[in-house]
Design a protein around this motif. Structure first.
Motif, PDB file in Angstrom:
ATOM      1  N   GLN A 135       0.679  -1.076  -0.034  1.00 30.69           N
ATOM      2  CA  GLN A 135      -0.133  -0.100  -0.029  1.00 30.69           C
ATOM      3  C   GLN A 135       0.808   1.287   0.017  1.00 30.69           C
ATOM      4  OE1 GLN A 135      -3.744  -0.573   2.286  1.00 30.69           O
ATOM      5  NE2 GLN A 135      -2.478  -1.823   3.581  1.00 30.69           N
ATOM      6  N   PRO A 199      -2.375  -5.259   1.853  1.00 23.06           N
ATOM      7  CA  PRO A 199      -3.635  -4.916   2.393  1.00 23.06           C
ATOM      8  C   PRO A 199      -4.131  -6.117   3.088  1.00 23.06           C
ATOM      9  CG  PRO A 199      -4.034  -5.024   0.147  1.00 23.06           C
ATOM     10  CD  PRO A 199      -2.405  -4.801   0.470  1.00 23.06           C
ATOM     11  N   GLU A 203      -9.493  -4.855   4.523  1.00 22.96           N
ATOM     12  CA  GLU A 203      -8.916  -3.906   3.636  1.00 22.96           C
ATOM     13  C   GLU A 203      -9.209  -4.318   2.070  1.00 22.96           C
ATOM     14  OE1 GLU A 203      -5.591  -1.383   6.122  1.00 22.96           O
ATOM     15  OE2 GLU A 203      -5.082  -3.066   5.060  1.00 22.96           O
ATOM     16  N   LYS A 302      -8.408   1.595  -2.856  1.00 28.06           N
ATOM     17  CA  LYS A 302      -8.454   2.957  -2.898  1.00 28.06           C
ATOM     18  C   LYS A 302      -7.589   3.327  -3.822  1.00 28.06           C
ATOM     19  CE  LYS A 302      -9.755   3.610   1.894  1.00 28.06           C
ATOM     20  NZ  LYS A 302      -9.395   4.132   3.275  1.00 28.06           N
ATOM     21  N   GLU A 305      -3.909   4.212  -2.802  1.00 28.29           N
ATOM     22  CA  GLU A 305      -3.064   3.076  -2.373  1.00 28.29           C
ATOM     23  C   GLU A 305      -2.534   2.348  -3.711  1.00 28.29           C
ATOM     24  OE1 GLU A 305      -2.350   2.752   0.431  1.00 28.29           O
ATOM     25  OE2 GLU A 305      -3.746   3.088   1.729  1.00 28.29           O
TER      26      GLU A 305
END
Length: 592
Positions: A135, A199, A203, A302, A305
């Motif tokens: 990440q 992650p 997540e 995300k 990330e």
């Protein structure tokens, strides 16, 4: 004339005659012996001729009786001898073709007579890997790549930052790994670093459904697994205690977490599910077809990330469907689940079984291994994929003196790091082309190459005699999750503005499928019937014909020789009896 002379003359004459008698007897005896030898030789030839004539006259093979009949002319005998010889040669050639076919291709693959319902096989194991290995908010691989490869900034990096960069480069594209990095490292340290930067499951997954029943937590279905792609998550894979020979593996870290499931494993690759196995078991079995009877999960990522340098411009997820008894290799095959897309996967199983009649055949002839025939050091279950993985481990260790952390290996094997990535990649290519290029080229000779050549020769990773594969038919469409919020007049949370979702649905396409079956093309009975048919067609040959030949070459021949020896013995006794009387009569004659 003087009587004495007359008497003396007579006496001399009588003496000479008496002296010549033994000489004549010896000459007669030599001539008699020579004559007897000639008779014996002629007798043997005559005996063999009579024996052959006797066989041809009594044999049930077509055409032979005409050769031995006395009333046949020489032309007729030559004709039938020629025809019989042609039939023998032609029949032998055809039997040779049948033998070659039976010996080289004894196996035929055909479809089973009945279809197999999907509830008799396990649901496919599903392994999912995130393309972003670290990440960005925890460790920016792109940033440290430029810092690491710049001479002026390299010295400013701490030892911990260099180690993290080299560890992450192991799961990125091969060309990004620094050649001047560490050759080996501690496997547990590398794995822990990757787990910390990757992650986690909360997540990674947003939601999961199994058989249309939502799960509170995706960890109830998915377990973390260490692969060549780093940390991934797998569903329906056999537990570590059933998949691996744990006693032979390194104990620095676990490849697959031990599951906390309550169901007992009731399935094996060779026998399938045990009788009376309930519907809910492990590995999970298929219970039907269609989306309602499958697995659905929602993945998220995300945008801040994402790292576009590590794995290139295509972001999203890699997914592999595989046998529950296999360790997944996502570096070899997979399908993608892109971000902001829904992927629908219709699964078609491919199952191969093998008849028990092929067990006596050599594995190279039937082209498969039964579980008891091939032992794997690191895996309890033999499959071709597991064998290739173990072979790659041993070959890589022989070439590079270390192995990738994602390869199952023994406790005494070192774990490679960034400086050995080029060697790992080269070893993989050498192993793939080993059979094509007669294993490894002979241009370079060193101990490492010789050991690698030996390892490659010992691989022989044939398919398992019972194997299951899962073919995936995929289709995809845009997944606009924000439009759903708008349709329900719901505000989008601020923290979710940069979140991208991907939905995956996996299910069986049909309720049944056709199984392939590996069976005998020619069994021993079939081969015997084919040979018997050819022999009967060309020569009228049967089992009794074979018994007849054996009889004439053994029992009848022995009896004939025994009778001849007995007759010879009786004749010799008679000859000795009369031969002993002859000299006595002569002696008596001259003594008188």
């Amino acid at each position: 004339m003087d009587m004495k002379k007359i008497i003396g003359f007579g006496s001399n004459m009588g003496s000479e005659s008496h002296a010549n008698v033994p000489v004549d007897l010896e000459n007669d005896k030599d001539q008699h012996v020579a004559t007897e030898n000639v008779k014996i030789k002629r007798g043997k030839i005559s005996l063999i001729k009579k024996y052959l004539v006797d066989y041809t006259a009594n044999s049930n093979l077509h055409g032979l009786k005409y050769i031995g009949e006395k009333e046949r002319t020489s032309v007729e005998k030559i004709f039938w001898l020629f025809m019989f010889t042609c039939c023998v040669v032609l029949c032998a050639g055809l039997i040779r073709k049948v033998w070659i076919k039976w010996n080289e291709t004894p196996v035929i693959v055909s479809f089973a007579e009945n279809s197999t319902p999907v509830w008799q096989i396990p649901y496919p194991a599903v392994t999912v890997c995130f393309e972003t290995k670290a990440q960005k908010t925890k460790f920016s691989f792109t940033e440290y790549y430029h810092l690491y490869n710049n001479e002026s900034t390299y010295q400013n990096l701490t030892e911990e930052e260099r180690i993290l960069f080299e560890d992450v480069s192991l799961v990125c594209d091969d060309h990004l790994a620094p050649a001047n990095g560490r050759k080996i490292s501690l496997g547990n340290v590398t794995v822990e670093n990757l787990k910390e930067l990757s992650p986690n499951i909360s997540e990674f997954f947003f939601g999961c459904k199994w058989k249309d029943i939502p799960k509170d937590n995706c960890s109830d279905l998915f377990l973390p697994i260490i692969t060549e792609e780093g940390l991934c998550y797998t569903f329906n894979t056999m537990g570590a205690e059933e998949l691996f020979r744990v006693e032979n593996l390194n104990t620095d870290y676990n490849y697959l977490e031990y599951s906390n499931r309550t169901e007992d494993q009731t399935w094996s690759l060779e026998t399938g599910y045990l009788p009376n196995t309930p519907l809910e078991t492990y590995p999970h079995r298929g219970s039907g077809y269609g989306a309602k009877a499958g697995l659905t999960f929602l993945l998220k990522a995300k945008t801040n990330e994402l790292d576009y340098l590590c794995k290139g411009p295509v972001q999203g997820f890699k997914i592999l469907l595989h046998n529950p008894a296999e360790l997944p290799r996502l570096s070899q095959q997979y399908f993608r689940s892109p971000l902001s897309q829904e992927v629908v996967v219709a699964v078609k199983p491919k199952m191969m079984t093998t008849s028990e009649g092929l067990k006596p055949y050599d594995p190279t002839r039937r082209q498969c291994y039964f579980p008891s025939e091939r032992y794997l050091r690191y895996f309890k279950v033999y499959t071709q994929a597991n064998c290739e993985m173990e072979c790659l481990t041993n070959f890589t260790y022989a070439r590079c003196e270390c192995v990738h952390f994602g390869m199952p290996h023994g406790p005494n094997m070192a774990v490679c790091n960034a400086g050995s990535v080029a060697c790992i990649k080269k070893a993989q290519m050498e192993l793939v082309t080993a059979d094509i290029e007669n294993r490894i080229t002979n241009e370079v000779h060193n101990d490492t190459l010789d050991e690698a050549r030996r390892v490659a020769a010992e691989c022989r990773c044939l398919p398992a005699c019972t194997s299951i594969e899962y073919e995936a038919e995929t289709s995809q469409a845009d997944y606009d999750w924000k439009a759903i919020y708008g349709a329900y007049n719901l505000p989008i949370p601020e923290e979710d503005n940069d979140v991208l979702y991907a939905r995956v649905m996996i299910f069986f396409k049909e309720a049944q499928f056709i199984t392939s079956r590996r069976s005998e093309l020619y069994g021993q009975t079939d081969f015997l019937a084919n040979c018997g048919g050819l022999l009967g067609l060309f020569m009228g040959f049967s089992i009794l014909s074979l018994a007849e030949i054996i009889y004439f070459l053994s029992l009848r021949l022995f009896c004939l020789l025994w009778q001849r020896r007995q007759n010879k013995k009786r004749n010799l006794e008679k000859s000795n009896k009369y031969g002993n009387q002859g000299p006595d009569k002569i002696k008596q004659l001259y003594s008188d």
